[in-house]
Design a protein around this motif. Structure first.
Motif, PDB file in Angstrom:
ATOM      1  N   SER A 235       0.801  -1.385  -0.221  1.00  0.00           N
ATOM      2  CA  SER A 235      -0.069  -0.160  -0.049  1.00  0.00           C
ATOM      3  C   SER A 235       0.918   1.260   0.081  1.00  0.00           C
ATOM      4  CB  SER A 235      -0.919   0.001   1.169  1.00  0.00           C
ATOM      5  OG  SER A 235      -0.212  -0.052   2.471  1.00  0.00           O
ATOM      6  N   LEU A 236       1.869   1.261   0.576  1.00  0.00           N
ATOM      7  CA  LEU A 236       2.922   2.338   0.632  1.00  0.00           C
ATOM      8  C   LEU A 236       3.357   2.496  -0.971  1.00  0.00           C
ATOM      9  CD1 LEU A 236       4.921   2.023   3.778  1.00  0.00           C
ATOM     10  CD2 LEU A 236       3.753   4.076   3.323  1.00  0.00           C
TER      11      LEU A 236
ATOM     12  N   VAL B  67       1.722   2.250  -3.508  1.00  0.00           N
ATOM     13  CA  VAL B  67       0.521   3.115  -3.824  1.00  0.00           C
ATOM     14  C   VAL B  67       0.781   4.563  -3.601  1.00  0.00           C
ATOM     15  CG1 VAL B  67      -1.924   3.619  -4.049  1.00  0.00           C
ATOM     16  CG2 VAL B  67      -1.087   1.057  -4.135  1.00  0.00           C
ATOM     17  N   PHE B  68       0.942   4.829  -2.294  1.00  0.00           N
ATOM     18  CA  PHE B  68       1.053   6.163  -1.908  1.00  0.00           C
ATOM     19  C   PHE B  68       2.199   6.813  -2.519  1.00  0.00           C
ATOM     20  CE2 PHE B  68       3.333   8.895   1.046  1.00  0.00           C
ATOM     21  CZ  PHE B  68       2.467   9.874   1.366  1.00  0.00           C
ATOM     22  N   LYS B  69       3.317   6.524  -2.673  1.00  0.00           N
ATOM     23  CA  LYS B  69       4.371   6.691  -3.566  1.00  0.00           C
ATOM     24  C   LYS B  69       4.174   7.079  -4.942  1.00  0.00           C
ATOM     25  CE  LYS B  69       8.717   5.086  -5.558  1.00  0.00           C
ATOM     26  NZ  LYS B  69       9.845   6.305  -5.071  1.00  0.00           N
TER      27      LYS B  69
ATOM     28  N   ARG C 276       5.071   3.796   9.216  1.00  0.00           N
ATOM     29  CA  ARG C 276       3.582   2.941   9.485  1.00  0.00           C
ATOM     30  C   ARG C 276       3.903   2.179  10.490  1.00  0.00           C
ATOM     31  NH1 ARG C 276       0.598   1.784   4.797  1.00  0.00           N
ATOM     32  NH2 ARG C 276      -0.324   0.169   5.872  1.00  0.00           N
TER      33      ARG C 276
ATOM     34  N   ALA D 169      -3.568  10.960  -0.473  1.00  0.00           N
ATOM     35  CA  ALA D 169      -3.014   9.948  -1.115  1.00  0.00           C
ATOM     36  C   ALA D 169      -2.973   8.794   0.200  1.00  0.00           C
ATOM     37  CB  ALA D 169      -1.604  10.268  -1.505  1.00  0.00           C
TER      38      ALA D 169
ATOM     39  N   GLU E  15      -6.081   7.112   0.595  1.00  0.00           N
ATOM     40  CA  GLU E  15      -6.363   6.201  -0.426  1.00  0.00           C
ATOM     41  C   GLU E  15      -5.345   5.012  -0.218  1.00  0.00           C
ATOM     42  OE1 GLU E  15      -7.345   4.182  -3.890  1.00  0.00           O
ATOM     43  OE2 GLU E  15      -8.259   5.963  -2.710  1.00  0.00           O
ATOM     44  N   MET E  16      -4.291   5.328   0.291  1.00  0.00           N
ATOM     45  CA  MET E  16      -3.346   4.227   0.573  1.00  0.00           C
ATOM     46  C   MET E  16      -3.882   3.217   1.786  1.00  0.00           C
ATOM     47  SD  MET E  16       0.406   4.433   2.594  1.00  0.00           S
ATOM     48  CE  MET E  16      -0.633   5.408   4.126  1.00  0.00           C
TER      49      MET E  16
ATOM     50  N   SER F  45      -4.727  -0.737   1.809  1.00  0.00           N
ATOM     51  CA  SER F  45      -4.144  -1.645   2.933  1.00  0.00           C
ATOM     52  C   SER F  45      -5.132  -2.636   3.661  1.00  0.00           C
ATOM     53  CB  SER F  45      -3.504  -0.654   4.068  1.00  0.00           C
ATOM     54  OG  SER F  45      -2.711  -1.371   4.924  1.00  0.00           O
TER      55      SER F  45
END
Length: 333
Positions: free
Chosen positions: A47-48, A50-52, A92, A262, A265-266, A270
């Motif tokens: 999921s991180l 995706v954030f990136k 996280r 973001a 959304e992440m 997750s």
């Protein structure tokens, strides 16, 4: 003269690029280092990523996100401290008293009855209010999600269907006070064993049982050395995305909003992965262990048995009965 000035400017730009000296505001880039303790194939890292991708695309490269899984930046406590100090921008993990005592409220026993109610709190205004409790420590929480679904109980001695079944059992727990206090309230003898050594501790009888989400029970293969699984849903652990407050406040409002959106959304990504993994583990464990589910009456007996845990934390000043009531009301509506 004009030619000489051009040569000097070109030389200065060359030195700036070669030596990494500050450039103009238009070309400035900020790096966001994010650490966590889990391997790269887990829900946190997936999921991180995706954030990136969202942050780097939406900020047009103004914010570069660097991910450090598997404890590369230190232990969880070391990384949390680094975020407070500003040497690491993001982290996280679950809720820690070291971040803010109020965060421990999420892990109170039997506070929630289902995941839908949990998400009404963590994704709503009350969750944002709880998140603000970390600001005096120099951090902000951009989003709150699930570190795992509900924690369950396994053991090798007998099925657990009522609180008295736990009396005298040697239960391995992590060094988290809400877990220790809950197991003690249920009459268990708490045994401290490092997580990576728990399998052998269960196999050799140093501990009779343990408590964990289904995903941990499967990934650590505890089912190989445990006979009974009770679906008690006794505790939930939240997953916070901590960011250094000074660093975050230094971003312009547009980029702050991009990071907040973001992050939310992440966490949705997750939480979806966590739920899917939990369901797969339940299907897997049905063939590996004797699985016991509680009736509503049996469940209520556990709820009543852990009330001293609430009294302990309220008396300690970690949170108030009013906040407990507000969480339960938000989760129910």
């Amino acid at each position: 003269m004009r030619k000489a000035i051009t040569v000097l400017c070109t030389a200065a730009l060359t030195l700036t690029m070669a030596w990494g000296l500050p450039q103009t505001a238009a070309s400035a880039k900020t790096v966001m280092k994010i650490g966590h303790s889990m391997p790269a194939d887990t829900f946190r890292q997936k999921s991180l990523v995706v954030f990136k991708e969202i942050v780097e695309k939406e900020t047009e490269g103004r914010v570069e996100v660097q991910l450090y899984p598997s404890g590369q930046l230190g232990t969880e406590m070391e990384t949390l401290e680094a975020v407070k100090l500003g040497s690491v921008e993001g982290f996280r993990s679950g809720g820690f008293e070291e971040a803010a005592p109020l965060l421990e409220i999420y892990s109170m026993p039997f506070l929630f009855s289902d995941m839908e109610g949990i998400h009404k709190v963590t994704r709503g205004p009350l969750g944002e209010e709880i998140a603000k409790s970390v600001e005096p420590a120099g951090m902000v929480i951009l989003a709150t999600g699930d570190s795992g679904l509900f924690r369950q109980i396994t053991n090798n001695v007998r099925p657990i269907t009522q609180p008295s079944d736990l009396k005298g059992l040697k239960m391995r727990t992590p060094p988290m006070s809400t877990i220790v206090k809950t197991m003690e309230a249920l009459g268990a003898n708490v045994v401290s064993i490092p997580f990576i050594e728990t399998y052998m501790g269960l196999k050799t009888g140093v501990a009779d049982g343990e408590e964990n989400p289904l995903t941990n029970i499967v990934s650590m293969k505890f089912y190989e050395v445990q006979k009974y699984l009770t679906l008690v849903n006794y505790q939930y652990h939240a997953e916070m995305f901590y960011v250094n407050k000074t660093w975050f406040d230094g971003l312009d409002e547009k980029d702050q909003k991009i990071l907040k959106d973001a992050a939310k959304e992440m966490m949705l990504v997750s939480d979806k992965i966590v739920a899917e993994d939990d369901a797969k583990c339940m299907t897997f464990l049905k063939d590996k262990m004797e699985v016991n589910s509680l009736t509503s009456e049996q469940h209520q007996a556990f709820v009543e048995a852990v009330q001293p845990v609430y009294e302990y934390y309220i008396d300690k000043g970690m949170f108030t009965q009013e906040m407990i009531d507000r969480i339960r009301e938000a989760a129910a509506n």
